[in-house]
Design a protein around this motif. Sequence first.
Motif, PDB file in Angstrom:
ATOM      1  N   GLU A   5      86.884 -35.356 -45.249  1.00 54.06           N
ATOM      2  CA  GLU A   5      87.129 -36.743 -45.644  1.00 54.06           C
ATOM      3  C   GLU A   5      88.546 -36.883 -46.212  1.00 54.06           C
ATOM      4  O   GLU A   5      89.256 -37.832 -45.935  1.00 54.06           O
ATOM      5  CB  GLU A   5      86.095 -37.127 -46.706  1.00 54.06           C
ATOM      6  CG  GLU A   5      85.857 -38.611 -46.831  1.00 54.06           C
ATOM      7  CD  GLU A   5      84.858 -38.894 -47.948  1.00 54.06           C
ATOM      8  OE1 GLU A   5      83.780 -38.270 -47.958  1.00 54.06           O
ATOM      9  OE2 GLU A   5      85.199 -39.709 -48.825  1.00 54.06           O
ATOM     10  N   LEU A   6      88.948 -35.864 -46.994  1.00 51.44           N
ATOM     11  CA  LEU A   6      90.266 -35.891 -47.635  1.00 51.44           C
ATOM     12  C   LEU A   6      91.383 -35.600 -46.619  1.00 51.44           C
ATOM     13  O   LEU A   6      92.455 -36.197 -46.676  1.00 51.44           O
ATOM     14  CB  LEU A   6      90.263 -34.814 -48.730  1.00 51.44           C
ATOM     15  CG  LEU A   6      91.146 -34.974 -49.951  1.00 51.44           C
ATOM     16  CD1 LEU A   6      90.822 -36.270 -50.676  1.00 51.44           C
ATOM     17  CD2 LEU A   6      90.936 -33.787 -50.899  1.00 51.44           C
ATOM     18  N   HIS A   7      91.115 -34.670 -45.713  1.00 50.03           N
ATOM     19  CA  HIS A   7      92.143 -34.243 -44.736  1.00 50.03           C
ATOM     20  C   HIS A   7      91.536 -34.127 -43.346  1.00 50.03           C
ATOM     21  O   HIS A   7      91.248 -33.011 -42.889  1.00 50.03           O
ATOM     22  CB  HIS A   7      92.739 -32.888 -45.135  1.00 50.03           C
ATOM     23  CG  HIS A   7      93.556 -32.939 -46.367  1.00 50.03           C
ATOM     24  ND1 HIS A   7      94.869 -33.349 -46.376  1.00 50.03           N
ATOM     25  CD2 HIS A   7      93.237 -32.656 -47.654  1.00 50.03           C
ATOM     26  CE1 HIS A   7      95.326 -33.317 -47.617  1.00 50.03           C
ATOM     27  NE2 HIS A   7      94.365 -32.898 -48.408  1.00 50.03           N
ATOM     28  N   PRO A   8      91.346 -35.275 -42.656  1.00 46.29           N
ATOM     29  CA  PRO A   8      90.760 -35.195 -41.313  1.00 46.29           C
ATOM     30  C   PRO A   8      91.624 -34.297 -40.416  1.00 46.29           C
ATOM     31  O   PRO A   8      92.850 -34.275 -40.564  1.00 46.29           O
ATOM     32  CB  PRO A   8      90.812 -36.651 -40.822  1.00 46.29           C
ATOM     33  CG  PRO A   8      91.029 -37.502 -42.033  1.00 46.29           C
ATOM     34  CD  PRO A   8      91.713 -36.648 -43.059  1.00 46.29           C
ATOM     35  N   GLY A   9      90.975 -33.547 -39.550  1.00 46.44           N
ATOM     36  CA  GLY A   9      91.718 -32.697 -38.614  1.00 46.44           C
ATOM     37  C   GLY A   9      92.098 -31.339 -39.190  1.00 46.44           C
ATOM     38  O   GLY A   9      92.798 -30.559 -38.550  1.00 46.44           O
ATOM     39  N   ASN A  10      91.655 -31.024 -40.407  1.00 45.73           N
ATOM     40  CA  ASN A  10      91.973 -29.713 -40.989  1.00 45.73           C
ATOM     41  C   ASN A  10      91.166 -28.621 -40.288  1.00 45.73           C
ATOM     42  O   ASN A  10      90.195 -28.895 -39.596  1.00 45.73           O
ATOM     43  CB  ASN A  10      91.633 -29.704 -42.482  1.00 45.73           C
ATOM     44  CG  ASN A  10      90.141 -29.600 -42.705  1.00 45.73           C
ATOM     45  OD1 ASN A  10      89.564 -28.519 -42.710  1.00 45.73           O
ATOM     46  ND2 ASN A  10      89.475 -30.741 -42.832  1.00 45.73           N
ATOM     47  N   LYS A  11      91.574 -27.392 -40.513  1.00 43.23           N
ATOM     48  CA  LYS A  11      90.782 -26.269 -40.025  1.00 43.23           C
ATOM     49  C   LYS A  11      90.256 -25.503 -41.247  1.00 43.23           C
ATOM     50  O   LYS A  11      91.044 -25.070 -42.093  1.00 43.23           O
ATOM     51  CB  LYS A  11      91.665 -25.377 -39.160  1.00 43.23           C
ATOM     52  CG  LYS A  11      90.850 -24.487 -38.257  1.00 43.23           C
ATOM     53  CD  LYS A  11      91.676 -23.941 -37.110  1.00 43.23           C
ATOM     54  CE  LYS A  11      91.093 -24.362 -35.763  1.00 43.23           C
ATOM     55  NZ  LYS A  11      91.780 -23.781 -34.630  1.00 43.23           N
ATOM     56  N   THR A  12      88.937 -25.380 -41.342  1.00 44.36           N
ATOM     57  CA  THR A  12      88.332 -24.660 -42.461  1.00 44.36           C
ATOM     58  C   THR A  12      87.406 -23.587 -41.909  1.00 44.36           C
ATOM     59  O   THR A  12      86.539 -23.894 -41.090  1.00 44.36           O
ATOM     60  CB  THR A  12      87.531 -25.633 -43.364  1.00 44.36           C
ATOM     61  OG1 THR A  12      88.435 -26.601 -43.888  1.00 44.36           O
ATOM     62  CG2 THR A  12      86.855 -24.895 -44.513  1.00 44.36           C
ATOM     63  N   VAL A  13      87.631 -22.335 -42.310  1.00 45.90           N
ATOM     64  CA  VAL A  13      86.773 -21.253 -41.825  1.00 45.90           C
ATOM     65  C   VAL A  13      86.067 -20.599 -43.019  1.00 45.90           C
ATOM     66  O   VAL A  13      86.623 -20.502 -44.110  1.00 45.90           O
ATOM     67  CB  VAL A  13      87.563 -20.190 -41.022  1.00 45.90           C
ATOM     68  CG1 VAL A  13      88.283 -20.821 -39.838  1.00 45.90           C
ATOM     69  CG2 VAL A  13      88.546 -19.444 -41.890  1.00 45.90           C
ATOM     70  N   ILE A  14      84.820 -20.208 -42.787  1.00 48.55           N
ATOM     71  CA  ILE A  14      84.019 -19.628 -43.874  1.00 48.55           C
ATOM     72  C   ILE A  14      83.363 -18.335 -43.392  1.00 48.55           C
ATOM     73  O   ILE A  14      82.859 -18.249 -42.280  1.00 48.55           O
ATOM     74  CB  ILE A  14      82.891 -20.595 -44.328  1.00 48.55           C
ATOM     75  CG1 ILE A  14      83.469 -21.979 -44.672  1.00 48.55           C
ATOM     76  CG2 ILE A  14      82.136 -20.024 -45.526  1.00 48.55           C
ATOM     77  CD1 ILE A  14      82.419 -22.986 -45.121  1.00 48.55           C
TER      78      ILE A  14
ATOM     79  N   VAL B  14      78.479 -29.762 -48.118  1.00 48.81           N
ATOM     80  CA  VAL B  14      79.193 -30.778 -48.904  1.00 48.81           C
ATOM     81  C   VAL B  14      80.685 -30.453 -48.937  1.00 48.81           C
ATOM     82  O   VAL B  14      81.536 -31.327 -48.801  1.00 48.81           O
ATOM     83  CB  VAL B  14      78.618 -30.858 -50.342  1.00 48.81           C
ATOM     84  CG1 VAL B  14      79.420 -31.828 -51.205  1.00 48.81           C
ATOM     85  CG2 VAL B  14      77.157 -31.271 -50.312  1.00 48.81           C
ATOM     86  N   LEU B  15      80.988 -29.167 -49.072  1.00 46.03           N
ATOM     87  CA  LEU B  15      82.389 -28.738 -49.140  1.00 46.03           C
ATOM     88  C   LEU B  15      83.153 -29.134 -47.876  1.00 46.03           C
ATOM     89  O   LEU B  15      84.203 -29.789 -47.953  1.00 46.03           O
ATOM     90  CB  LEU B  15      82.439 -27.218 -49.318  1.00 46.03           C
ATOM     91  CG  LEU B  15      83.843 -26.628 -49.355  1.00 46.03           C
ATOM     92  CD1 LEU B  15      84.433 -26.810 -50.740  1.00 46.03           C
ATOM     93  CD2 LEU B  15      83.824 -25.151 -49.000  1.00 46.03           C
ATOM     94  N   THR B  16      82.631 -28.757 -46.715  1.00 48.41           N
ATOM     95  CA  THR B  16      83.377 -29.056 -45.478  1.00 48.41           C
ATOM     96  C   THR B  16      83.447 -30.570 -45.259  1.00 48.41           C
ATOM     97  O   THR B  16      84.496 -31.082 -44.853  1.00 48.41           O
ATOM     98  CB  THR B  16      82.776 -28.344 -44.247  1.00 48.41           C
ATOM     99  OG1 THR B  16      81.360 -28.444 -44.307  1.00 48.41           O
ATOM    100  CG2 THR B  16      83.148 -26.885 -44.214  1.00 48.41           C
ATOM    101  N   ALA B  17      82.368 -31.299 -45.575  1.00 51.06           N
ATOM    102  CA  ALA B  17      82.397 -32.757 -45.395  1.00 51.06           C
ATOM    103  C   ALA B  17      83.445 -33.391 -46.318  1.00 51.06           C
ATOM    104  O   ALA B  17      84.208 -34.267 -45.896  1.00 51.06           O
ATOM    105  CB  ALA B  17      81.014 -33.341 -45.668  1.00 51.06           C
ATOM    106  N   SER B  18      83.513 -32.923 -47.585  1.00 45.35           N
ATOM    107  CA  SER B  18      84.480 -33.528 -48.523  1.00 45.35           C
ATOM    108  C   SER B  18      85.909 -33.190 -48.130  1.00 45.35           C
ATOM    109  O   SER B  18      86.808 -34.023 -48.267  1.00 45.35           O
ATOM    110  CB  SER B  18      84.255 -33.055 -49.962  1.00 45.35           C
ATOM    111  OG  SER B  18      82.908 -32.886 -50.238  1.00 45.35           O
TER     112      SER B  18
END
Length: 461
Positions: free
Chosen positions: A364-373, A357-361
């Motif tokens: 949605e807010l910032h398409p094209g972002n980079k998120t690493v976990i 849910v976190l990565t999807a939200s």
Amino acid sequence: MSELFDRLKEAVGPAGFIAGDDVGPRYFTDVADKLGPKPSLVLRPASTVEVSEILTLCHAAGQPLVPQGGMTGLVGAGLPAEGEVVLSLERLNAIEEIDTESSTMTVGAGTVLQTIQEQAGAKGFSFPLDLGARGSCTIGGNLSTNAGGNRVIRYGMARDLVLGLEAVLADGSVVGNLNKLIKNNTGYDLRQLFIGSEGTLGIITRVTLRLYPKPASQTVALCGLDDFAQVIRFLRHMQNAFSGGISAFEVMWQSYFAEARKVTGRHSPFADPHPFYALTEVLGGSPERDQEAFESALASAFDAGLINDAVVAKSLAEVNELWQLRDASSEVTRNLAPVLGYDVSIPVSRMVAFAEVLTASIDELHPGNKTVIFGHVGDGNLHVTTTAGAADPEQSKAVNSLVYKLTGANHGSISAEHGIGIVKRPYLSYSRSDNDIALMRTLKTALDPKGILSPGRIFEV
Ligand code: ZN
């Protein structure tokens, strides 16, 4: 110079007193490269008596102070605010005693974590608290933030490794003791008031730490897995195989793994990429037997379809190579900057839904972002780093709210191991009730009625 400063100088002597232009940037810069205002005075006491004298004088004058360790905190708690005097514990760095019969070590609060680990090692012991900043963080800072790190799954948080603790209250009185007892139910456990309270209730000056036997073997594997359900089943499999003795279970999402390879220049040991990578470690007492048991536990995990691929380290050099990918997190963060970073705890049963849910939200807010976990999944602790909204303060706030609301909704903690400080203060109520925060304020007012110790950290009074 004011009369107060004159008297403080008398209390600590010239070696403990840095004022005006002589105050270097290390006393107002932290590891996150944040900058506080330059303090007009830095005090470097060399004993508990001197800390007590400083606090007695500052308490009488209503002079606020901020204690400092290695300045490796990530929530801004150690940075001085306008008008605060810095109280650096760096000269309280003596290893006072290693008691090999009681398995304890007594040190000053300013002792560097790596020094403690090395001194314990030299006597055949291990001090298992371990984190990336080991070479510069100090035990006083580790305790005031209740640091976690890589081996919590087996040895607990910093608070679990302390037997005795001496602290100085805001009015200069010295409390606590350097007790070596594991069992001691003589009323309130005052140690725990000072551990994790980020310097707001008292100044930790000396501690007696619990040592463990030095492990004779360290077996490590990196495994590739398809989905998070597999990750959890694999964790349980390994815990069962070693009677709960896993010393690390670190999980890297593919997004993090790719960035870690980039910054370390390491090739993946696997032919194909995997959605998840689990770094698992067992410390033991018998190198040959442990390696055999470890490999057989991995083989049965493979046969049961819990892992898709695995590499086992065959030497200490290979152990370090595998750990290097996981340890590269601060380089990954620096390479992606500007970023927003989160350190959350989520019940393991809710972790996969949370991450999805976190990565999807965020997308949605910032398409094209980079998120690493990545995270200490065995402890329910995830570190999330994202470029989303990081360059703009208003957008950052929106992403912060999104992450912390989702954390609260999943019964998680907005700070697993970094603390609250200044940075996370606005979000404390996502994890703590109004009554909890009111009780914290009551304790703060009782122990520090004039509000001179780290004012405004964690919450405002
Ligand atoms: Zn961590």
